[in-house]
Design a protein around this motif. Structure first.
Motif, PDB file in Angstrom:
ATOM      1  N   ALA A   6       0.832  -1.204   0.000  1.00  0.00           N
ATOM      2  CA  ALA A   6       0.000   0.000   0.000  1.00  0.00           C
ATOM      3  C   ALA A   6       0.865   1.251   0.000  1.00  0.00           C
ATOM      4  CB  ALA A   6      -0.932  -0.004   1.210  1.00  0.00           C
ATOM      5  N   HIS A   7       1.939   1.244   0.775  1.00  0.00           N
ATOM      6  CA  HIS A   7       2.835   2.394   0.817  1.00  0.00           C
ATOM      7  C   HIS A   7       3.579   2.574  -0.504  1.00  0.00           C
ATOM      8  CE1 HIS A   7       3.214   3.332   5.402  1.00  0.00           C
ATOM      9  NE2 HIS A   7       1.979   3.366   4.947  1.00  0.00           N
ATOM     10  N   ASP A   8       3.932   1.481  -1.128  1.00  0.00           N
ATOM     11  CA  ASP A   8       4.565   1.582  -2.450  1.00  0.00           C
ATOM     12  C   ASP A   8       3.620   2.248  -3.447  1.00  0.00           C
ATOM     13  OD1 ASP A   8       6.828   0.380  -1.469  1.00  0.00           O
ATOM     14  OD2 ASP A   8       6.387  -1.611  -2.306  1.00  0.00           O
ATOM     15  N   GLN A   9       2.333   1.889  -3.365  1.00  0.00           N
ATOM     16  CA  GLN A   9       1.350   2.506  -4.260  1.00  0.00           C
ATOM     17  C   GLN A   9       1.170   3.989  -3.938  1.00  0.00           C
ATOM     18  OE1 GLN A   9      -0.898   1.269  -7.086  1.00  0.00           O
ATOM     19  NE2 GLN A   9      -0.434   3.446  -7.060  1.00  0.00           N
ATOM     20  N   LEU A  10       1.110   4.315  -2.648  1.00  0.00           N
ATOM     21  CA  LEU A  10       0.982   5.718  -2.247  1.00  0.00           C
ATOM     22  C   LEU A  10       2.188   6.528  -2.711  1.00  0.00           C
ATOM     23  CD1 LEU A  10      -0.462   5.296   1.363  1.00  0.00           C
ATOM     24  CD2 LEU A  10      -1.644   6.335  -0.585  1.00  0.00           C
ATOM     25  N   ALA A  11       3.370   5.930  -2.645  1.00  0.00           N
ATOM     26  CA  ALA A  11       4.584   6.618  -3.102  1.00  0.00           C
ATOM     27  C   ALA A  11       4.497   6.936  -4.592  1.00  0.00           C
ATOM     28  CB  ALA A  11       5.818   5.767  -2.807  1.00  0.00           C
ATOM     29  N   VAL A  12       3.942   6.012  -5.372  1.00  0.00           N
ATOM     30  CA  VAL A  12       3.770   6.264  -6.812  1.00  0.00           C
ATOM     31  C   VAL A  12       2.849   7.454  -7.029  1.00  0.00           C
ATOM     32  CG1 VAL A  12       2.789   5.343  -8.948  1.00  0.00           C
ATOM     33  CG2 VAL A  12       4.244   3.897  -7.508  1.00  0.00           C
ATOM     34  N   TRP A  13       1.726   7.482  -6.321  1.00  0.00           N
ATOM     35  CA  TRP A  13       0.785   8.592  -6.470  1.00  0.00           C
ATOM     36  C   TRP A  13       1.406   9.908  -5.989  1.00  0.00           C
ATOM     37  CZ3 TRP A  13      -3.557   5.126  -4.129  1.00  0.00           C
ATOM     38  CH2 TRP A  13      -4.096   4.314  -5.139  1.00  0.00           C
ATOM     39  N   TRP A  59       9.882   9.438   0.590  1.00  0.00           N
ATOM     40  CA  TRP A  59      10.767   8.631   1.423  1.00  0.00           C
ATOM     41  C   TRP A  59       9.961   7.947   2.524  1.00  0.00           C
ATOM     42  CZ3 TRP A  59       9.974  13.773   2.110  1.00  0.00           C
ATOM     43  CH2 TRP A  59       9.753  14.249   3.404  1.00  0.00           C
ATOM     44  N   GLN A  60      10.585   6.968   3.144  1.00  0.00           N
ATOM     45  CA  GLN A  60      10.006   6.264   4.286  1.00  0.00           C
ATOM     46  C   GLN A  60      10.846   6.571   5.509  1.00  0.00           C
ATOM     47  OE1 GLN A  60       8.485   1.865   4.397  1.00  0.00           O
ATOM     48  NE2 GLN A  60      10.633   1.824   4.962  1.00  0.00           N
ATOM     49  N   ASP A  61      10.196   6.847   6.635  1.00  0.00           N
ATOM     50  CA  ASP A  61      10.971   7.194   7.825  1.00  0.00           C
ATOM     51  C   ASP A  61      11.258   5.972   8.696  1.00  0.00           C
ATOM     52  OD1 ASP A  61       8.743   6.685   9.426  1.00  0.00           O
ATOM     53  OD2 ASP A  61       8.263   8.797   9.761  1.00  0.00           O
ATOM     54  N   SER A  62      11.827   6.222   9.874  1.00  0.00           N
ATOM     55  CA  SER A  62      12.329   5.150  10.733  1.00  0.00           C
ATOM     56  C   SER A  62      11.243   4.264  11.321  1.00  0.00           C
ATOM     57  CB  SER A  62      13.149   5.755  11.876  1.00  0.00           C
ATOM     58  OG  SER A  62      12.310   6.542  12.728  1.00  0.00           O
ATOM     59  N   ALA A  63       9.997   4.742  11.329  1.00  0.00           N
ATOM     60  CA  ALA A  63       8.901   3.946  11.884  1.00  0.00           C
ATOM     61  C   ALA A  63       8.036   3.325  10.804  1.00  0.00           C
ATOM     62  CB  ALA A  63       8.038   4.806  12.800  1.00  0.00           C
ATOM     63  N   GLY A  64       8.385   3.578   9.517  1.00  0.00           N
ATOM     64  CA  GLY A  64       7.613   3.019   8.422  1.00  0.00           C
ATOM     65  C   GLY A  64       6.547   3.936   7.876  1.00  0.00           C
ATOM     66  N   ASN A  65       6.516   5.208   8.319  1.00  0.00           N
ATOM     67  CA  ASN A  65       5.585   6.169   7.744  1.00  0.00           C
ATOM     68  C   ASN A  65       6.024   6.518   6.321  1.00  0.00           C
ATOM     69  OD1 ASN A  65       4.064   6.588  10.238  1.00  0.00           O
ATOM     70  ND2 ASN A  65       5.862   7.717  10.967  1.00  0.00           N
ATOM     71  N   GLN A  66       5.065   6.700   5.430  1.00  0.00           N
ATOM     72  CA  GLN A  66       5.357   7.066   4.045  1.00  0.00           C
ATOM     73  C   GLN A  66       5.164   8.574   3.868  1.00  0.00           C
ATOM     74  OE1 GLN A  66       6.564   5.242   1.372  1.00  0.00           O
ATOM     75  NE2 GLN A  66       6.686   7.281   0.443  1.00  0.00           N
ATOM     76  N   TRP A  67       6.188   9.237   3.313  1.00  0.00           N
ATOM     77  CA  TRP A  67       6.174  10.693   3.179  1.00  0.00           C
ATOM     78  C   TRP A  67       6.275  11.129   1.726  1.00  0.00           C
ATOM     79  CZ3 TRP A  67       5.717  14.130   7.272  1.00  0.00           C
ATOM     80  CH2 TRP A  67       5.861  13.583   8.556  1.00  0.00           C
ATOM     81  N   GLY A  68       5.696  12.291   1.438  1.00  0.00           N
ATOM     82  CA  GLY A  68       5.886  12.990   0.180  1.00  0.00           C
ATOM     83  C   GLY A  68       6.035  14.474   0.481  1.00  0.00           C
ATOM     84  N   ARG A  69       6.884  15.166  -0.276  1.00  0.00           N
ATOM     85  CA  ARG A  69       7.138  16.586   0.020  1.00  0.00           C
ATOM     86  C   ARG A  69       7.036  17.456  -1.225  1.00  0.00           C
ATOM     87  NH1 ARG A  69      12.073  18.540   3.733  1.00  0.00           N
ATOM     88  NH2 ARG A  69      10.441  18.000   5.250  1.00  0.00           N
ATOM     89  N   LYS A  70       6.270  18.530  -1.098  1.00  0.00           N
ATOM     90  CA  LYS A  70       6.288  19.608  -2.077  1.00  0.00           C
ATOM     91  C   LYS A  70       7.375  20.565  -1.623  1.00  0.00           C
ATOM     92  CE  LYS A  70       3.431  23.356  -4.011  1.00  0.00           C
ATOM     93  NZ  LYS A  70       3.843  23.138  -5.409  1.00  0.00           N
ATOM     94  N   VAL A  71       8.458  20.603  -2.359  1.00  0.00           N
ATOM     95  CA  VAL A  71       9.667  21.313  -1.927  1.00  0.00           C
ATOM     96  C   VAL A  71       9.545  22.801  -2.199  1.00  0.00           C
ATOM     97  CG1 VAL A  71      12.162  21.484  -2.249  1.00  0.00           C
ATOM     98  CG2 VAL A  71      11.040  19.246  -2.331  1.00  0.00           C
ATOM     99  N   ALA A  72       9.953  23.592  -1.214  1.00  0.00           N
ATOM    100  CA  ALA A  72       9.979  25.050  -1.352  1.00  0.00           C
ATOM    101  C   ALA A  72      11.413  25.523  -1.556  1.00  0.00           C
ATOM    102  CB  ALA A  72       9.383  25.707  -0.113  1.00  0.00           C
ATOM    103  N   ALA A  73      11.558  26.738  -2.052  1.00  0.00           N
ATOM    104  CA  ALA A  73      12.890  27.290  -2.304  1.00  0.00           C
ATOM    105  C   ALA A  73      13.650  27.528  -1.010  1.00  0.00           C
ATOM    106  CB  ALA A  73      12.767  28.583  -3.101  1.00  0.00           C
ATOM    107  N   ASP A  74      12.930  27.851   0.062  1.00  0.00           N
ATOM    108  CA  ASP A  74      13.575  28.152   1.349  1.00  0.00           C
ATOM    109  C   ASP A  74      13.383  26.983   2.305  1.00  0.00           C
ATOM    110  OD1 ASP A  74      14.566  29.117   3.712  1.00  0.00           O
ATOM    111  OD2 ASP A  74      13.417  30.985   3.702  1.00  0.00           O
TER     112      ASP A  74
END
Length: 412
Positions: free
Chosen positions: A40-47, A56-71
Motif C-alpha cells: 500500500a505504501h509503495d502505491q501511495l509513493a507512486v501517487w 521517502w520512508q521514515d524510521s517507523a515506516g511512515n510514508q512521506w511525500g514533500r512539495k519542496v519550497a525554495a527556502d
C-alpha cells in the motif's frame, strides 16, 4: 464533469485500489508492518511522485511525500492521516485523508509556497497488530516508546522483528522525529465516524477537539452456587451486580454528558445452572474536557464500588489505557471555518471527535486542525463505511483552500 468532480471520482477509485492491499480477499485488513502494508505504501509513493512530490520512508515506516519550497529553513506544513486499518475495515477511515492530501498537492503543483508541504501516511494509528495505537505519529512527534519494540503480535513476532522484516532498523525507530520549531502545523481530514453531519445534512464539519479517553479492565467477584438451591436473598451473584453497574454507567453518562461504554463482558463459570461468581468487563470513558473526564471517572467508580459493597461483591479494576483530551488550535479552527464557508457558502458546523486520531500524538509536536467528512449513518470500522463522491469533492476544495490560506502569513 468538472476538474474537481473528476478528481473526486479518481480519489474514490484510488480508495478502492488501496482496499485491495489486504491480508484477506474477503475483507479489508491491513496491519502495521505487513507485506500488504508495504504494498500500500509503495502505491501511495507512486501517487505522491505523480503529484510532483519527493518521497521517502521514515524510521517507523511512515510514508512521506514533500512539495519542496525554495527556502528550506522555514517550518513545514504537514498534511495526512493513516494507512493502516482495523480488522474487516471500511476503505475510507484514514486512507481518504491521505489521498485527499496527495490530491491537494497535485492541484497545487504549479503554485509556490514559502515553506515545504509534507504529506504523511502514518503507518499505525489503529493498533491492530500490536495493540499499541498511534505508533507512526508518535514517532514523528518524538513520543516513540522503546519498550514498544518488545511487544509481540498474536504470532509471537515482536515489533522489532517486524520492523526488520519491513526493512527498518528498530534501533533507529523515532530517531528522525520532527522538532516543534521546524513544524508549522498538522492538518488532517477524516471521515466523521459518527452521525452528526448526516443529521445536519452537511458534507463537512470543523473539529473542535478530540475527546480524552480512559479504559479499564474490571473484575467483579461473588460466590458461585447451585441455580436451583440457593435462594435469591442469599446470593452473591456477580453477573447481577455487573448488570446493575452497566445500567449505572449508562445513566451516569447521560446525566453528565460524557460517553461511557461496556464493550466486553465475560461471565464465569458460564454454566446455565450455576450462579456466576466472576464477571470481567471493560469500561471506556471519554470526554472532550480532561478535567470532566478525571472528575467523572472518580465519581463513577465510587458509585460502582458502592454497588459492589451493597451486594457484598469484590470489585477490582485496572486502568489499561488513557489518552488526554486534545483541543484543536483555535486559529486553525477559524481557518477551516473560513474555508468551509468559502466552499459551501453555508455557515460552518463545529463538532468534537469522540474517536482518537493521529492528531492526538501530533499535538505533542505542533498545532493541529481537523476537518470531518460526512459518512453514511456514521458507520465506520466496518465494510459498510461509505462516503459520497460529492462530499469528497467538497473536502478536497476545503483542503486546497485551507493550504492556500497558510501562504500569506507563512513567512512572518
Amino acid at each position: 464533469m468538472t476538474t474537481m468532480e473528476s478528481r473526486a471520482a479518481r480519489l474514490m477509485e484510488q480508495a478502492d485500489i488501496l482496499a485491495g492491499y489486504s491480508e484477506s480477499r474477503n475483507e479489508l485488513t491491513r496491519a502495521y508492518l505487513t507485506p500488504q502494508h508495504r504494498a500500500a505504501h509503495d502505491q501511495l509513493a507512486v501517487w505522491m511522485q505523480q503529484a510532483g512530490l519527493e518521497t521517502w520512508q521514515d524510521s517507523a515506516g511512515n510514508q512521506w511525500g514533500r512539495k519542496v519550497a525554495a527556502d528550506p529553513t522555514l517550518p513545514v506544513l504537514i498534511l495526512g492521516s493513516h494507512s493502516d486499518t482495523v480488522i474487516n475495515a471500511g476503505r475510507y477511515d484514514g486512507n481518504l485523508g491521505v489521498l485527499l492530501a496527495i490530491e491537494t498537492l497535485a492541484l497545487l503543483r504549479d503554485e509556490t509556497f514559502p515553506f515545504h508541504i509534507d504529506v504523511v501516511a502514518f503507518a499505525d494509528e489503529e493498533g491492530t497488530r500490536f495493540d499499541t495505537t498511534l505508533i507512526g505519529s508518535a514517532a514523528v512527534a518524538g513520543c516513540f516508546k522503546p519498550e514498544w519494540l518488545d511487544v509481540a503480535d498474536a504470532q509471537g513476532i515482536t515489533m522489532a522483528q517486524a520492523m526488520r522484516d519491513f526493512g527498518l532498523d528498530p534501533a533507529l525507530a523515532g530517531s528522525d522525529a520532527r522538532q516543534p520549531e521546524e513544524t508549522l502545523a498538522y492538518l488532517e481530514v477524516h471521515i466523521e465516524q459518527g452521525p452528526v453531519l448526516e443529521a445536519e445534512n452537511l458534507p463537512v464539519g470543523v473539529v473542535t477537539g478530540i475527546a480524552g479517553a480512559k479504559r479499564f479492565q474490571c473484575q467483579l467477584r461473588g460466590e458461585a452456587g447451585h441455580a436451583g438451591t440457593v435462594p435469591v436473598n442469599y446470593r452473591h451473584d456477580a453477573l447481577c451486580g455487573a448488570a446493575e453497574m452497566i445500567s449505572c454507567i449508562e445513566a451516569f453518562a447521560r446525566q453528565h454528558e460524557i460517553v461511557a461504554t461496556v464493550g466486553k463482558c465475560e461471565v464465569m463459570p458460564g454454566a446455565v445452572n450455576v450462579i456466576p461468581d466472576d464477571v470481567r468487563f471493560t469500561i471506556d470513558i471519554r470526554s472532550l474536557s480532561q478535567s470532566q473526564l478525571e472528575r467523572c471517572t472518580q465519581v463513577l467508580f465510587s458509585r460502582l464500588e458502592n454497588i459492589a459493597h451493597q451486594r457484598q461483591l469484590q470489585l477490582d479494576y485496572e486502568n489499561i489505557y488513557q489518552a488526554p483530551a486534545v483541543l484543536c488550535d483555535e486559529k486553525l479552527q477559524q481557518l477551516w471555518a473560513s474555508a468551509v464557508e468559502t466552499v459551501t457558502r453555508k455557515p460552518p458546523h463545529f463538532l468534537p471527535s469522540g474517536a482518537g486520531h493521529d492528531a492526538l500524538a501530533m499535538a505533542e509536536l505542533t498545532d493541529v486542525g481537523m476537518l470531518f467528512v460526512r459518512c453514511e449513518k456514521g458507520i465506520s470500522h466496518h465494510p459498510a463505511e461509505q462516503v459520497l463522491t460529492e462530499d469528497v469533492q467538497v473536502a478536497l476544495d476545503c483542503l486546497v483552500t485551507m493550504v492556500k490560506g497558510f501562504a500569506p502569513g507563512a513567512g512572518q
